[in-house]
Scaffold this motif. Sequence first.
Motif, short mmCIF file in Angstrom:
data_model
loop_
_atom_site.label_atom_id
_atom_site.label_comp_id
_atom_site.label_asym_id
_atom_site.label_seq_id
_atom_site.Cartn_x
_atom_site.Cartn_y
_atom_site.Cartn_z
N SER A 76 19.00 5.79 -2.60
CA SER A 76 19.58 4.60 -1.98
C SER A 76 19.88 3.61 -3.10
N SER A 77 20.05 2.34 -2.77
CA SER A 77 20.33 1.35 -3.82
C SER A 77 19.12 1.22 -4.74
N LEU A 78 19.38 0.74 -5.94
CA LEU A 78 18.29 0.54 -6.90
C LEU A 78 17.29 -0.47 -6.36
N GLN A 79 17.77 -1.51 -5.69
CA GLN A 79 16.87 -2.50 -5.10
C GLN A 79 15.92 -1.85 -4.10
N ASP A 80 16.46 -1.03 -3.21
CA ASP A 80 15.64 -0.37 -2.19
C ASP A 80 14.65 0.59 -2.82
N THR A 81 15.10 1.31 -3.84
CA THR A 81 14.22 2.28 -4.50
C THR A 81 13.04 1.58 -5.16
N LEU A 82 13.30 0.50 -5.90
CA LEU A 82 12.22 -0.23 -6.56
C LEU A 82 11.28 -0.88 -5.55
N GLU A 83 11.85 -1.41 -4.47
CA GLU A 83 11.01 -2.03 -3.43
C GLU A 83 10.09 -1.00 -2.81
N SER A 84 10.63 0.18 -2.51
CA SER A 84 9.82 1.23 -1.91
C SER A 84 8.71 1.68 -2.85
N LEU A 85 9.04 1.87 -4.12
CA LEU A 85 8.02 2.26 -5.09
C LEU A 85 6.90 1.23 -5.16
N TYR A 86 7.27 -0.04 -5.16
CA TYR A 86 6.26 -1.10 -5.29
C TYR A 86 5.29 -1.07 -4.12
N TYR A 87 5.80 -1.02 -2.89
CA TYR A 87 4.91 -1.08 -1.74
C TYR A 87 4.12 0.21 -1.56
N ARG A 88 4.67 1.34 -1.93
CA ARG A 88 3.88 2.58 -1.90
C ARG A 88 2.75 2.51 -2.92
N ARG A 89 3.01 1.87 -4.06
CA ARG A 89 1.97 1.66 -5.07
C ARG A 89 0.89 0.75 -4.51
N GLN A 90 1.30 -0.34 -3.84
CA GLN A 90 0.34 -1.29 -3.28
C GLN A 90 -0.54 -0.63 -2.22
N ARG A 91 0.04 0.24 -1.40
CA ARG A 91 -0.72 0.91 -0.33
C ARG A 91 -1.54 2.08 -0.82
N GLY A 92 -1.40 2.43 -2.09
CA GLY A 92 -2.15 3.54 -2.64
C GLY A 92 -1.58 4.90 -2.29
N GLU A 93 -0.35 4.94 -1.82
CA GLU A 93 0.28 6.22 -1.46
C GLU A 93 0.72 6.99 -2.70
N ILE A 94 0.97 6.28 -3.79
CA ILE A 94 1.31 6.91 -5.06
C ILE A 94 0.43 6.27 -6.14
N PRO A 95 0.21 6.96 -7.25
CA PRO A 95 -0.62 6.38 -8.32
C PRO A 95 -0.02 5.08 -8.85
N GLN A 96 -0.89 4.23 -9.35
CA GLN A 96 -0.41 2.98 -9.93
C GLN A 96 0.43 3.27 -11.17
N PHE A 97 1.45 2.46 -11.38
CA PHE A 97 2.25 2.53 -12.59
C PHE A 97 2.39 1.12 -13.13
N GLU A 98 2.53 1.01 -14.44
CA GLU A 98 2.58 -0.30 -15.09
C GLU A 98 3.94 -0.63 -15.66
N ARG A 99 4.88 0.31 -15.60
CA ARG A 99 6.24 0.06 -16.04
C ARG A 99 7.17 1.00 -15.30
N VAL A 100 8.44 0.63 -15.22
CA VAL A 100 9.47 1.48 -14.64
C VAL A 100 10.58 1.66 -15.66
N VAL A 101 11.05 2.89 -15.81
CA VAL A 101 12.19 3.19 -16.67
C VAL A 101 13.31 3.70 -15.78
N VAL A 102 14.45 3.02 -15.82
CA VAL A 102 15.62 3.42 -15.03
C VAL A 102 16.61 4.11 -15.95
#
Length: 333
Positions: A76-102
Amino acid sequence: MAINAGPLPVYLLTGFLGSGKTTLLSRLVRSPRFADTAVVINEFGEIGLDHMLVGKADDTDVVLLDSGCLCCAATSSLQDTLESLYYRRQRGEIPQFERVVVETSGLADPCPVINTLSADPLIARHYRFGGVVATADALHGMATLDAYREASTQVAIADRIALTKVDLAGDGAIQGVKAALRGYNANAPIRAVSPGTVDEDAPALFDGLRPEHLDVAVLKEAAPAAFKPVAHVLRYGIVSYAFRQHAPVTWEAYANWTRYMQRHVGERLLRAKGVLRWDDGSLRAAHGVRLVFATPEPIAEPEGAARATGAMVVIVQDLSADEVEQAMQPLGM
């Protein structure tokens, strides 16, 4: 582990077709030192990670590699992708990450993506733009830069250049390419990368990029009484100018400058990046790409610098020196 409360840095990895971006990223994501990184692949068919993603997709196409690195296809859009990654990280659904490379397509103009990362209010809630890393080929880089406008633009706006295929090129060729790259970008550090340096490159290629994206020596030097901008003339009408600030800037002056740039320079502004000293004493990072300017954010004083003056690098296309100097007058440069 506590979740990082501050905005997460998002870096753009760009580079022309054949510059070694695919190979470099494929090596980086397999390094344990890249484990706290999420990689967003902007386009299928370009990067050699497709086989890790195809057939393994969930709602965001996220794959956890053995190294611990997260790979994500932007469906989807880059905005939607980053938003989804952030909230999945917050909920613990995916491991924590400290940086994003696009990662971008090799034929892409990176300027629109920079605009999205540095100025989109939805992204700014959780992320900050960390800078641009561009790959350049030690074997064929000079020919590519001479032949393709996109390649020269990618290198010109980079904050760091990854020189690839150094293990295949001789010392003379490497030094020649480095000299050529300096003609396209006089400010970005050049880092040679190879299979043997992958653990050092992950995450050193991305960490350490300062918010101002300028050599700290620029800020340590006192502003001369009659400073003249330093210009680096590139191909395709691209010119890079370095300016140093003479006096603190006000918000009104900054607003006047951005309006002038939007009205009179517009799409010819490939990138503006630097730091400015404000009249309240603060030092702020300033970024602009074409018609979009991010809100200047406060940054820490450079270490060891005595009351650093501001500085700005402006990369433009098809604009005369007189036009650029006139455009910078509202900032006192």
